[in-house]
Design an enzyme around this catalytic site. Structure first.
Site, PDB file in Angstrom:
ATOM      1  N   ASP A 435       9.046  17.763  -8.751  1.00  0.00           N
ATOM      2  CA  ASP A 435       8.573  16.439  -8.369  1.00  0.00           C
ATOM      3  C   ASP A 435       9.414  15.882  -7.219  1.00  0.00           C
ATOM      4  OD1 ASP A 435       6.979  14.218  -8.466  1.00  0.00           O
ATOM      5  OD2 ASP A 435       7.560  13.601 -10.487  1.00  0.00           O
ATOM      6  N   GLU A 438      10.018  13.537  -1.255  1.00  0.00           N
ATOM      7  CA  GLU A 438       9.491  12.782  -0.109  1.00  0.00           C
ATOM      8  C   GLU A 438      10.487  11.759   0.430  1.00  0.00           C
ATOM      9  OE1 GLU A 438       6.306  13.494  -3.242  1.00  0.00           O
ATOM     10  OE2 GLU A 438       8.133  12.274  -3.185  1.00  0.00           O
ATOM     11  N   ASP A 503       0.159  10.611  -7.834  1.00  0.00           N
ATOM     12  CA  ASP A 503      -0.068   9.504  -8.774  1.00  0.00           C
ATOM     13  C   ASP A 503      -1.358   8.755  -8.437  1.00  0.00           C
ATOM     14  OD1 ASP A 503       2.345  10.297  -9.728  1.00  0.00           O
ATOM     15  OD2 ASP A 503       3.473   8.595  -8.934  1.00  0.00           O
TER      16      ASP A 503
END
Length: 770
Positions: A435, A438, A503
């Site tokens: 995950d 970024e 998400d």
């Protein structure tokens, strides 16, 4: 970024100088020419003074690929990182340079660039070598340099600290030309009219931000452009000048590759030859993944209860995923199961696998270390964390309190991080969800490798992060057994599958956004993609959940996941036991995917060879000459032969487009002839699922409940012929990814059969039901 105020004026805050002519052309090698291009027409010797120039280098790279590099000041450094190009080796190029009265033509196999011989003119045309296809051009005011704020004198550039410098190019857009790709983008599929900023951001699925920014775009005219710039790239796609695509970067040089097909599939094949093909993933990864969800409270008892409940309802789960809170709060990522909830994680995982409830286990990790964890202290002491320019560790309270970022430009930090992962592998973990990646800062940072540019590292970090974890899995489990569930990406990261859509909210609108993101990512060279079934944020009602189940189980990879609520079906609808209930729908589509594995996995093997998306695949890839197909962003192809139409409406009504040919419903064998728009209404046990004419479809036998089985054996598969033709053909791969048979349809006195393997052929008729 816009540099002009309409067609006539420059933006008030910028000064732009354009290449106005090709003053000289120099042949550097047999495959490269260099153009000296002043920013004013040169009519006398005095015009060469106090004048900037741009150098445009054109190179024949390999068959169908030319590179274009524009440089202002050659003395500027070119710090890394740089994209890892041709990872499997660079093929030779059949290049030629020919001069005529019209100009100089550089060819690279099927593509060519012609530089005009007209005096005081800037004109470069890209076309097929045979001259039949005009692709795009660089014309007047299409290559330039810019300063911001605007300079009034060259003397000001003696001190560049208060100025930003840009290079820009503008390629022409033809009438009706459409642009696709540029990573996982959630807005309109056709990017014409959009301003796009290629900068990885954790922005969800409801904005113009993206987790996966890929500097490649695909034109409906049969060519693509790969921008060889890991840093921020800004594009104006018919949005500054309606007839051009503008690309700009901050710096002194800009390089891109133009890639010719002529079909979009061939463009993707060449692009992924340049940046890397996706690795093969194991058949088990195609099964249903069940997650604990994000902020939910769970322990060993919860996990066991969920999996036992799924087995009671005949819903096969292949992989169980432990999301964030398998570790203690404030301690992410310390790679330790919290003992208060998991007293014996290794034993629990072993027992789950032995019971047959699951086959594999995945856990969530990221490369951010909260300062409360012991690993933060260790990494800090050993110099494994990103630092500020003053030597302090870079920390902020975004996500984890006092969190540091692992510096993967430090080889010792990479070794240490892999050692942390090895402890998880020893516990029984088979796959990793990588995950984040970024939120990589670019200001006030100092990397271990002082030769890297912080701005370039922002997007590129996702590549080295996912590469490191993927290769650790390969080293432990084998080259073709590695599986990620990755969120961030840049060009080349398709080599390390799988990626999921980030998400999204629990709404039909977010479901459609997610599909557009998957379609765009597939048109950017990514073969495998998944989505949070049910939506991540919020509480899906039973209607949305069931429609998302249908959609999600027909993606290449399928995961039930949410934020603050569980995604097991009986908690969504109070355990409705009817055929239209959540459990029944999940059971049906999970088992359908297991039955489709002979087809799906075979399509996956073909797709990774070519760099094509398995699912979701844009309609335009299969029907490139159908302009309507290119506009379809609410449906997709599963491989080359099955059309899938998710339902985005509570009523069950759905409109969809069928291209030319005869299409057969997989449910009841009814047929419809295209091209036409069709309206249908579906209960929760079906959705529009149509098979293309000429298809040989191999399915597993009824009752298949796993994605790994030997579907090549007699009795383990079923062969279906859909409107067969003499050219009907299918390459069947086994569950190990090895070519098992090449099946061909043949007609004998009006009866169609399949040759190539022992097969029981199902002859379709209107009264047979699936």
């Amino acid at each position: 970024m816009k540099f002009r105020d309409g067609m006539w004026l420059q933006a008030s805050s910028k000064r732009v100088e354009y290449a106005e002519e090709i003053y000289s052309l120099t042949q550097q090698d047999s495959n490269k020419i260099s153009l000296l291009c002043p920013t004013a027409q040169i009519h006398s010797r005095g015009d060469t003074l106090n004048r900037s120039t741009l150098t445009v280098d054109l190179e024949a790279v390999t068959d169908g690929i030319l590179s274009v590099e524009v440089t202002h000041w050659h003395g500027a450094g070119d710090q890394g990182p740089h994209f890892d190009l041709f990872p499997d080796g660079r093929p030779p190029v059949d290049a030629s340079i020919e001069k005529s009265d019209a100009g100089t033509t550089l060819t690279a196999g099927g593509i060519a660039a012609t530089v005009t011989a007209l005096p005081h003119t800037f004109d470069i045309r890209f076309h097929s070598t045979d001259g039949r296809h005009k692709l795009t051009s660089l014309l007047n005011r299409s290559v330039g340099l810019a300063y911001s704020p605007a300079t009034s004198s060259p003397m000001q550039t003696a001190d560049m600290r208060d100025f930003k410098h840009y290079i820009l190019t503008q390629t022409t857009l033809g009438v009706g030309e459409q642009v696709y790709g540029l990573g996982e983008r959630f807005g309109a599929l056709n990017k014409v009219g959009q301003s796009i900023n290629l900068w990885n951001v954790d922005g969800g699925t409801s904005s113009d931000q993206a987790y996966k920014n890929v500097s490649f775009w695909l034109s409906s005219k049969g060519y693509g452009v790969f921008i060889d710039a890991p840093e921020r790239v800004e594009l104006e796609i018919g949005s500054e000048r309606c007839c051009r695509v503008q690309t700009s970067v901050e710096g002194q040089r800009l390089k891109w590759y133009i890639i010719y097909g002529p079909t979009p599939k061939e463009v993707l094949s060449r692009y992924t030859m340049l940046t890397g093909k996706p690795n093969k993933v194991p058949a088990w990864s195609f099964g249903l993944w069940l997650s604990t969800s994000f902020t939910t409270e769970y322990d060993e008892k919860t996990v066991n209860g969920f999996l036992e409940g799924m087995r009671e309802r005949d819903i096969p789960v292949q992989v169980f995923h432990y999301d964030c809170f398998w570790m203690r709060g404030f301690h992410w990522c310390d790679f330790e199961f919290m003992s208060s909830h998991f007293a014996d994680p290794k034993g629990q995982i072993a027992r789950l696998k032995e019971s047959g409830l699951i086959t594999k286990v995945s856990v969530w990790v990221n490369s951010y270390l909260g300062q409360a964890s012991s690993v933060f202290k260790e990494a800090a002491e050993k110099g494994y964390l990103l630092k500020r320019k003053n030597g302090n560790i870079f920390q902020w309270d975004l996500w984890q309190a006092g969190m540091g970022i692992v510096d993967f430009t430090n080889p010792e930090a990479c070794t240490w991080f892999v050692d942390c992962l090895k402890k998880l592998f020893d516990t029984g973990v088979d796959a990793i969800k990588t995950d984040f990646g970024e939120r990589i800062p670019t200001q006030d940072v100092r990397w271990h490798d002082t030769n890297v540019d912080a701005a370039k590292m922002h997007n590129y970090y996702s590549f080295i992060y996912n590469k490191l974890v993927f290769e650790a899995l390969q080293h432990r489990y084998g080259k073709d057994e590695a599986v990620l569930f990755a969120r961030s990406a840049c060009a080349g990261t398709q080599r390390f599958p799988v990626h999921w859509g980030g998400d999204c909210e629990s709404t039909f609108e977010a479901m459609a956004e997610s599909l557009r993101g998957g379609l765009s990512l597939g048109l950017s060279g990514f073969s495998f993609w998944s989505v949070d079934i049910g939506g991540f944020e919020g509480y899906p009602n039973s209607t949305i959940y069931k429609r998302w189940v249908q959609f999600g189980l027909l993606c290449s990879h399928s995961r039930l996941h949410g934020s603050n609520s569980y995604r097991v079906p009986w908690l969504i609808d109070d355990d409705d036991k009817s055929e239209q209930g959540c459990s029944a729908v999940l059971q049906k589509f999970t088992q359908l995917k297991c039955r489709l594995m002979p087809y799906l996995y075979s399509q996956a093997m073909e797709s990774i060879k070519q760099g094509w998306p398995v699912s979701v695949r844009a309609m335009g890839l299969e029907f490139p000459d159908d302009r309507t197909a290119w506009s379809c962003d609410q449906q997709f192809m599963l491989g080359s032969s099955i059309l899938v139409v998710p339902v985005f409406d509570e009523t069950g009504e759905v409109d969809f487009y069928l291209p030319r040919g005869t299409w057969t419903s997989i449910w009841d064998d009814s047929t419809i002839k295209g091209p036409q728009w069709v309206k249908e209404k579906h209960g929760f046990d079906t959705l529009p699922l149509y098979v293309r004419e000429g298809t040989i479809l191999i399915m597993g036998k009824p009752g298949a409940i796993r994605t790994v089985y030997d579907w090549t054996l007699p009795g383990e598969h079923e062969v279906r012929l859909y409107e067969p033709r003499a050219d009907s053909r299918f390459s069947l791969y086994d569950a190990e990814g090895k070519l098992a048979a090449v099946l061909e349809a043949e007609e004998d006195r009006g009866v169609w059969n399949v040759k190539g393997m022992e097969a029981r052929v199902r002859r379709l008729s209107k009264d047979q039901n699936y």
